[in-house]
Design a protein around this motif. Structure first.
Motif, PDB file in Angstrom:
ATOM      1  N   GLN A  26       0.848  -1.192   0.000  1.00 37.14           N
ATOM      2  CA  GLN A  26       0.000   0.000   0.000  1.00 37.14           C
ATOM      3  C   GLN A  26       0.884   1.243   0.000  1.00 37.14           C
ATOM      4  OE1 GLN A  26      -2.735  -0.292   3.362  1.00 37.14           O
ATOM      5  NE2 GLN A  26      -4.154  -1.565   2.185  1.00 37.14           N
ATOM      6  N   ASN A  67       0.408   5.384   0.998  1.00 37.46           N
ATOM      7  CA  ASN A  67      -0.485   6.376   1.615  1.00 37.46           C
ATOM      8  C   ASN A  67       0.116   7.765   1.502  1.00 37.46           C
ATOM      9  OD1 ASN A  67      -2.379   4.465   2.516  1.00 37.46           O
ATOM     10  ND2 ASN A  67      -1.299   4.131   4.431  1.00 37.46           N
ATOM     11  N   ARG A 112      -6.645   9.208  19.571  1.00 39.18           N
ATOM     12  CA  ARG A 112      -5.978   7.898  19.786  1.00 39.18           C
ATOM     13  C   ARG A 112      -4.547   8.085  20.247  1.00 39.18           C
ATOM     14  NH1 ARG A 112      -3.387   3.583  16.139  1.00 39.18           N
ATOM     15  NH2 ARG A 112      -3.259   5.153  14.505  1.00 39.18           N
ATOM     16  N   HIS A 125      -3.002  -2.179   5.632  1.00 41.92           N
ATOM     17  CA  HIS A 125      -3.455  -1.633   6.915  1.00 41.92           C
ATOM     18  C   HIS A 125      -4.253  -2.707   7.648  1.00 41.92           C
ATOM     19  CE1 HIS A 125      -6.208   1.287   9.229  1.00 41.92           C
ATOM     20  NE2 HIS A 125      -5.036   1.243   9.839  1.00 41.92           N
ATOM     21  N   HIS A 180       4.152   0.937   2.158  1.00 44.32           N
ATOM     22  CA  HIS A 180       3.987  -0.084   3.197  1.00 44.32           C
ATOM     23  C   HIS A 180       4.142  -1.474   2.576  1.00 44.32           C
ATOM     24  CE1 HIS A 180       1.950   2.713   6.138  1.00 44.32           C
ATOM     25  NE2 HIS A 180       1.654   3.344   5.031  1.00 44.32           N
ATOM     26  N   HIS A 221       3.276   4.768  15.804  1.00 45.35           N
ATOM     27  CA  HIS A 221       2.470   3.611  15.410  1.00 45.35           C
ATOM     28  C   HIS A 221       3.331   2.468  14.891  1.00 45.35           C
ATOM     29  CE1 HIS A 221      -0.680   6.879  14.292  1.00 45.35           C
ATOM     30  NE2 HIS A 221      -0.579   6.715  15.601  1.00 45.35           N
ATOM     31  N   TYR A 243       3.898   7.422   2.201  1.00 41.22           N
ATOM     32  CA  TYR A 243       4.327   6.202   2.894  1.00 41.22           C
ATOM     33  C   TYR A 243       4.180   5.013   1.960  1.00 41.22           C
ATOM     34  CZ  TYR A 243       3.053   8.526   7.366  1.00 41.22           C
ATOM     35  OH  TYR A 243       2.942   9.356   8.452  1.00 41.22           O
ATOM     36  N   THR A 299      -0.255  11.601   3.545  1.00 43.39           N
ATOM     37  CA  THR A 299      -0.899  12.388   4.592  1.00 43.39           C
ATOM     38  C   THR A 299      -0.549  13.863   4.406  1.00 43.39           C
ATOM     39  OG1 THR A 299       0.922  12.150   6.196  1.00 43.39           O
ATOM     40  CG2 THR A 299      -0.883  10.546   6.336  1.00 43.39           C
ATOM     41  N   HIS A 336       6.769   4.254  14.545  1.00 44.76           N
ATOM     42  CA  HIS A 336       7.103   5.440  13.735  1.00 44.76           C
ATOM     43  C   HIS A 336       6.220   6.619  14.112  1.00 44.76           C
ATOM     44  CE1 HIS A 336       6.364   8.026  10.136  1.00 44.76           C
ATOM     45  NE2 HIS A 336       7.662   8.164  10.307  1.00 44.76           N
ATOM     46  N   GLY A 337       6.858   7.784  14.106  1.00 43.58           N
ATOM     47  CA  GLY A 337       6.102   9.012  14.324  1.00 43.58           C
ATOM     48  C   GLY A 337       6.844  10.186  13.721  1.00 43.58           C
ATOM     49  N   PHE A 338       6.194  11.338  13.650  1.00 45.78           N
ATOM     50  CA  PHE A 338       6.876  12.537  13.162  1.00 45.78           C
ATOM     51  C   PHE A 338       6.213  13.788  13.710  1.00 45.78           C
ATOM     52  CE2 PHE A 338       3.928  14.467  10.137  1.00 45.78           C
ATOM     53  CZ  PHE A 338       3.100  13.421   9.771  1.00 45.78           C
ATOM     54  N   ARG A 351       2.167  13.086  14.702  1.00 43.62           N
ATOM     55  CA  ARG A 351       1.414  11.860  14.413  1.00 43.62           C
ATOM     56  C   ARG A 351       2.275  10.683  14.864  1.00 43.62           C
ATOM     57  NH1 ARG A 351      -2.654  12.082   9.844  1.00 43.62           N
ATOM     58  NH2 ARG A 351      -2.691  14.223   8.983  1.00 43.62           N
ATOM     59  N   GLY A 352       1.631   9.739  15.576  1.00 44.15           N
ATOM     60  CA  GLY A 352       2.388   8.555  15.989  1.00 44.15           C
ATOM     61  C   GLY A 352       2.259   8.329  17.492  1.00 44.15           C
ATOM     62  N   LYS A 371       8.211   0.167   6.325  1.00 47.00           N
ATOM     63  CA  LYS A 371       7.694   1.445   5.817  1.00 47.00           C
ATOM     64  C   LYS A 371       8.832   2.224   5.183  1.00 47.00           C
ATOM     65  CE  LYS A 371       4.318   2.309   9.493  1.00 47.00           C
ATOM     66  NZ  LYS A 371       4.097   3.067  10.733  1.00 47.00           N
TER      67      LYS A 371
END
Ligand SMILES: Cc1cn([C@H]2C[C@H](O)[C@@H](COP(=O)(O)OP(=O)(O)O[C@H]3O[C@H](C)C(=O)[C@H](O)[C@H]3O)O2)c(=O)[nH]c1=O
Length: 187
Positions: A50, A52, A171, A142, A138, A66, A136, A54, A123-125, A63-64, A76
């Motif tokens: 996949q 993605n 979340r 998902h 993958h 995850h 991204y 964002t 992973h986060g940023f 974000r993250g 990733k």
């Protein structure tokens, strides 16, 4: 520089920086984003499952963190096509010599850097500019039921976010702190 992508080792085993070379001319440029042959040598030995995109509008937004648990653990490739981010990967591989260590660096439209993040990393940023756009790739689809996360403010991680953390999703804001018995994932 094989095929316009240069792969660099990073301090956490398996984590790589992928540096994109732009081929410019009077019209603009061409930049290769993914190359199965080059990235297989860098550890991407799975299908491309996949892709993605964002958009993150506000500077400072995080974000993250995850990751997907086995059997949905994924590789990733994360790249910033617009703006700049501080990107971070945390090793959650059970038994790893760098368990819970992190590596962070700036990915930006300007530097053309991407991170190749193996299975077993969260992973986060953080957006360092407004309107950052990420792409991204993958190696697994998902899998919401197998998603897991770490708290961006977990003192056990002590992540050095460059800006005050803002804009967390419900979340992400609610991610539990690591407990002493957290052993990570078995791949
Ligand atoms: C990840 C993902 C999400 N979604 C859906 C689920 C939600 O309805 C919506 C937003 O998902 P989420 O809030 O998890 O998205 P982010 O927080 O931006 O997660 C992203 O940012 C962090 C830093 C990452 O590393 C994740 O891999 C990446 O997906 O998209 C999908 O439909 N497909 C997907 O692959």
């Amino acid at each position: 520089m094989t095929g316009r992508l240069a792969v660099r080792d990073l301090p956490l085993p398996g984590l790589k920086r992928v540096e994109r070379q732009r081929l410019g001319d009077h019209r603009g440029f061409l930049s290769r984003l993914f190359c199965a042959e080059t990235l297989e040598a860098a550890g991407w030995r799975k299908p491309l499952a996949q892709i993605n995109q964002t958009l993150t509008r506000e500077r400072g937004t995080v974000r993250g963190l995850h990751y997907q648990k086995p059997p949905a653990a994924e590789i990733k490739l994360v790249m910033c096509l617009k703006g700049a981010i501080w990107d971070v990967a945390v090793d959650v591989r059970r038994g790893s010599s760098t368990f819970l260590h992190h590596h962070g660096e700036i990915l930006s439209e300007e530097n053309g850097y991407a991170l190749l993040i193996p299975e077993g990393f969260a992973h986060g940023f953080q957006a360092l500019t407004a309107d950052v756009e990420l792409l991204y790739c993958h190696s697994a689809p998902h899998a919401p039921d197998l998603e897991a996360g770490l708290n961006v403010a977990d003192p056990r991680l002590a992540l050095p976010w460059p800006l005050p953390v803002t804009g967390l999703s419900v979340r992400d804001a609610g991610q539990a702190l690591l407990t002493p018995d957290f052993e990570g994932v078995v791949l």
